[in-house]
Write a protein that holds these residues in place. Structure first.
Motif, short mmCIF file in Angstrom:
data_model
loop_
_atom_site.label_atom_id
_atom_site.label_comp_id
_atom_site.label_asym_id
_atom_site.label_seq_id
_atom_site.Cartn_x
_atom_site.Cartn_y
_atom_site.Cartn_z
N THR A 192 -1.94 -0.39 14.27
CA THR A 192 -0.53 -0.20 14.63
C THR A 192 0.17 0.78 13.70
OG1 THR A 192 0.19 -2.01 13.19
CG2 THR A 192 -0.50 -2.59 15.44
N LEU A 193 1.43 1.04 14.02
CA LEU A 193 2.25 1.87 13.16
C LEU A 193 2.37 1.25 11.77
CD1 LEU A 193 4.27 4.31 12.91
CD2 LEU A 193 6.06 2.68 13.57
N ARG A 194 2.53 -0.07 11.72
CA ARG A 194 2.64 -0.75 10.43
C ARG A 194 1.36 -0.58 9.62
NH1 ARG A 194 4.56 -6.92 10.35
NH2 ARG A 194 6.45 -5.84 11.09
N ASP A 195 0.21 -0.68 10.27
CA ASP A 195 -1.05 -0.46 9.57
C ASP A 195 -1.10 0.94 8.96
OD1 ASP A 195 -2.05 -2.99 10.26
OD2 ASP A 195 -2.77 -2.25 12.18
N VAL A 197 1.49 2.85 8.15
CA VAL A 197 2.46 2.95 7.05
C VAL A 197 1.88 2.34 5.78
CG1 VAL A 197 4.68 2.11 6.24
CG2 VAL A 197 4.48 3.04 8.54
N ARG A 198 1.24 1.17 5.93
CA ARG A 198 0.64 0.52 4.76
C ARG A 198 -0.43 1.42 4.15
NH1 ARG A 198 -1.51 -3.45 7.21
NH2 ARG A 198 0.33 -4.78 7.18
N ALA A 199 -1.27 2.00 4.98
CA ALA A 199 -2.33 2.86 4.48
C ALA A 199 -1.77 4.11 3.81
CB ALA A 199 -3.27 3.24 5.62
N GLY A 200 -0.74 4.70 4.39
CA GLY A 200 -0.14 5.89 3.80
C GLY A 200 0.50 5.61 2.46
N ALA A 201 1.16 4.44 2.34
CA ALA A 201 1.77 4.07 1.06
C ALA A 201 0.70 3.84 0.00
CB ALA A 201 2.63 2.83 1.25
N LEU A 202 -0.41 3.21 0.39
CA LEU A 202 -1.50 2.99 -0.56
C LEU A 202 -2.13 4.32 -0.98
CD1 LEU A 202 -3.11 -0.12 1.14
CD2 LEU A 202 -2.09 -0.07 -1.13
N PRO A 238 -0.92 4.65 14.30
CA PRO A 238 -1.41 4.67 12.91
C PRO A 238 -1.40 6.07 12.30
CG PRO A 238 -3.23 4.36 14.46
CD PRO A 238 -1.96 4.23 15.25
N PHE A 239 -1.64 7.10 13.09
CA PHE A 239 -1.60 8.47 12.60
C PHE A 239 -0.20 8.82 12.12
CE2 PHE A 239 -1.73 13.18 14.00
CZ PHE A 239 -2.08 13.59 12.72
N LEU A 240 0.80 8.47 12.93
CA LEU A 240 2.19 8.74 12.56
C LEU A 240 2.59 7.96 11.32
CD1 LEU A 240 4.92 10.06 13.24
CD2 LEU A 240 5.39 8.11 14.74
#
Length: 607
Positions: A192-195, A197-202, A238-240
């Motif tokens: 998902t988008l949340r996934d 965002v979490r990955a990008g922040a990490l 997830p890309f976004l």
């Protein structure tokens, strides 16, 4: 191969009921045994008593934390007691929790013991975090038993054991936790988008801590872009999320840890404008993808990705050309040849295999076997979620292997992914023990194959073969020298001398800073190039030692007196043992230390 041996075995409740490991207590007892045998427990006493840390980077991290607690500015990373006061490129984001643990321990332990407690506690906190990430990721798709076996496999990894051993307050374990969590956030069908965002922040956190995991972050971005290219808007969330979070969080962390005066300064070895440019490019690419009409085909999506990629790469080449060659820009050939390529974590696989074949086997083979097993599982697996996890695991392992062949440190992050496949493999091998129709030979083969990703199994095998057992004499002599001459008591004995500038071998620098009151000419950090050059020149030729000491205005010259094999002795070793008397220097007797000390002879010229 492991996956081919286990095509019929199944995990889950039915398999667990038919397995000798159906009782959770037995499984967790195995995990506990692995934890008890975890590398590093024996060194806790030396850490608490003498601050004997595993590596020079751990020592320098503690020096940096000590300076912060003594009042040095959050944004000031210069090492004042290093000649030239070079700024370190390490992140205060790692200094802060270590400093916090010291402050918590001081009221009941005192200042010195508090540092030892923090040095022990911080990597163990991270080990617990890594274990939680690992357990949750495997449990979600394979069940509790496979997740528990993954924890056991982690305790059997020599690389993971080294990264999270007590005293390892360097930043590699922080990056490892971030990248494994990043991969698990994305390695699911229907991310998902949340996934994202979490990955990008990490990913941004990992970059703020250090750039070593940049290839893994780039791989994650390329995979997400590729999935969007293939599936269009269905794969956009997830890309976004990844692109926007990376593009926004990375600058925020940069501002948190970087002095305003350095916001425009290019640093090829740390998060700075060149890498912020790439992070912003990732965010803009993902944002542009979200604006495309849903009816655009793969051809137009490919055109957008190519255009954005060319803009990002072209801007990087145009604006930051010095960083194209990597983080060690401007390094003299002498330093690169005589120091950088000899740093243990920079050694190529063939070099490590020649000097420590047991460690090479235990480090590289589990990653290779895990990569093959995960690839086969991703190809032949029955469930989409498991295939997605194994595909991500395989990608990380193959990339880590490619990075680890030229440099050992490429294995650091990759090795932490091995338990993601080793746990489920062991779970299915155990299920075969009571599967009807499974022959004894197949059961034994399955168990052996499931243990193959465990590094300590290869250490055990190597110990049975004399040609593979143990490090060679040169590495063993280096280890003895570090323990003996870098010992707190050996360094503290030098404090009978008035504070001054010490010219010593490069690797002795951090211990001198941590355990004594003197300043140093050199320490093993690539931003301190003048000191590195001086130390290499000084201890390469005894006749040049006095001249170099005069040039850098050293008050003392220190060498290590430690046993060594004459066949591998350097000029510095022979000076330390007194076999060579450097001209132009006079000895300074210092009792109760294996270190030999000289000062420039009276009347010697000072540069």
């Amino acid at each position: 191969m492991p996956a081919a041996l286990l095509p019929q075995a199944r995990s889950g409740p039915r398999a667990a009921q038919a397995s000798p490991f159906e009782r959770p207590a037995l499984v967790w007892l195995l995990v506990l045994a692995g934890v008890v045998g975890f590398t590093g427990w024996a060194g806790i006493g030396a850490i608490l008593r003498d601050l004997r840390l595993p590596d020079t980077d751990d020592v320098m991290r503690l020096v940096q934390v000590r300076d912060l607690l003594a009042g040095q500015s959050w944004f000031d990373l210069a090492q004042a007691r290093h000649a030239g006061a070079p700024p370190m490129h390490w992140s205060r984001l790692v200094d802060a929790p270590v400093a916090g643990l010291i402050l918590l321990a001081r009221p009941f332990a005192g200042a010195s013991l508090a540092e030892g407690i923090a040095a022990v506690a911080w990597p163990l906190v991270l080990l617990g975090l890594y274990a939680a990430i690992l357990y949750r990721g495997v449990h979600r798709l394979f069940g509790w038993r496979a997740a528990a076996f993954a924890l056991f496999a982690a305790t059997q990894s020599v690389v993971v054991s080294g990264l999270f051993a007590p005293g390892r307050i360097d930043h590699h374990n922080v990056q490892t936790c971030a990248i494994v969590a990043l991969a698990l956030s994305l390695a699911r069908s229907g991310a998902t988008l949340r996934d994202g965002v979490r990955a990008g922040a990490l990913a941004a956190l990992s970059l703020a801590v250090g750039l070593e995991a940049l290839p893994f972050i780039a791989l994650a971005g390329l995979v997400l872009a590729g999935l969007w290219l293939r599936a269009g808007r269905a794969a956009l969330p997830p890309f976004l999320g990844f692109g926007l979070a990376l593009g926004l969080v990375a600058p925020a962390l940069f501002l948190v840890q970087t002095a305003p005066a350095l916001w425009s300064a290019t640093a090829c070895d740390a998060l700075s404008p060149p890498w912020l440019w790439l992070a912003a490019s990732a965010g803009l690419t993902a944002a542009a993808a979200s604006l495309l009409p849903g009816g655009w085909g793969a051809g137009r999506r490919l055109g957008l990705l190519v255009a954005c990629g060319l803009a990002a790469a072209g801007g990087f080449l145009l604006l930051f050309p010095t960083c194209v060659a990597g983080p060690f820009t401007g390094m003299p050939d002498l330093v690169r040849r005589e120091w950088l390529v000899r740093v243990q974590e920079m050694l190529p696989a063939r070099h490590l295999a020649g000097h420590a074949p047991d460690l090479a086997l235990a480090g590289y083979l589990p990653v290779l076997i895990g990569a093959v097993a995960a690839s086969l599982w991703a190809w032949r697996g029955r469930e989409a979620g498991q295939r997605a996890l194994m595909a991500a695991t395989a990608g990380a392992l193959w990339l880590g292997l490619a990075l680890g062949v030229p440099q050992v440190r490429g294995l650091y992050v990759a090795a932490a992914f091995v338990p993601l496949v080793a746990g489920p493999l062991l779970d299915r091998a155990v299920a075969l023990l009571r599967t009807p129709g499974a022959t004894a030979s197949r059961q034994v083969a399955a168990l052996a194959a499931s243990l193959a990703p465990c590094g300590k199994a290869w250490l055990l095998l190597a110990s049975l073969l004399p040609v593979l057992a143990g490090p060679d004499k040169a590495m063993e002599a280096e280890r003895i020298a570090w323990q003996t001459c870098g010992d707190a008591k050996a360094i503290a004995a030098l404090d009978v001398l008035p504070p001054g500038l010490i010219l010593a071998r490069i690797d002795l620098g951090p211990a001198l800073l941590l355990h004594g009151h003197h300043a140093v000419v050199a320490a093993p950090y690539h931003r301190a190039l003048p000191g590195l050059v001086a130390a290499l020149e000084a201890f390469h030729d005894a006749d040049a030692l006095a001249a170099v000491a005069a040039r850098v205005r050293a008050d003392y010259i220190v060498a290590c007196d430690t046993p060594a094999d004459p066949a591998v002795s350097s000029v510095a070793d022979r000076i330390g043992r007194g076999e060579i008397i450097p001209p132009g220097l006079e000895p300074v007797p210092v009792p109760d230390t294996p270190l030999r000390v000289w000062r420039p002879a009276a009347g010697a010229a000072r540069g």
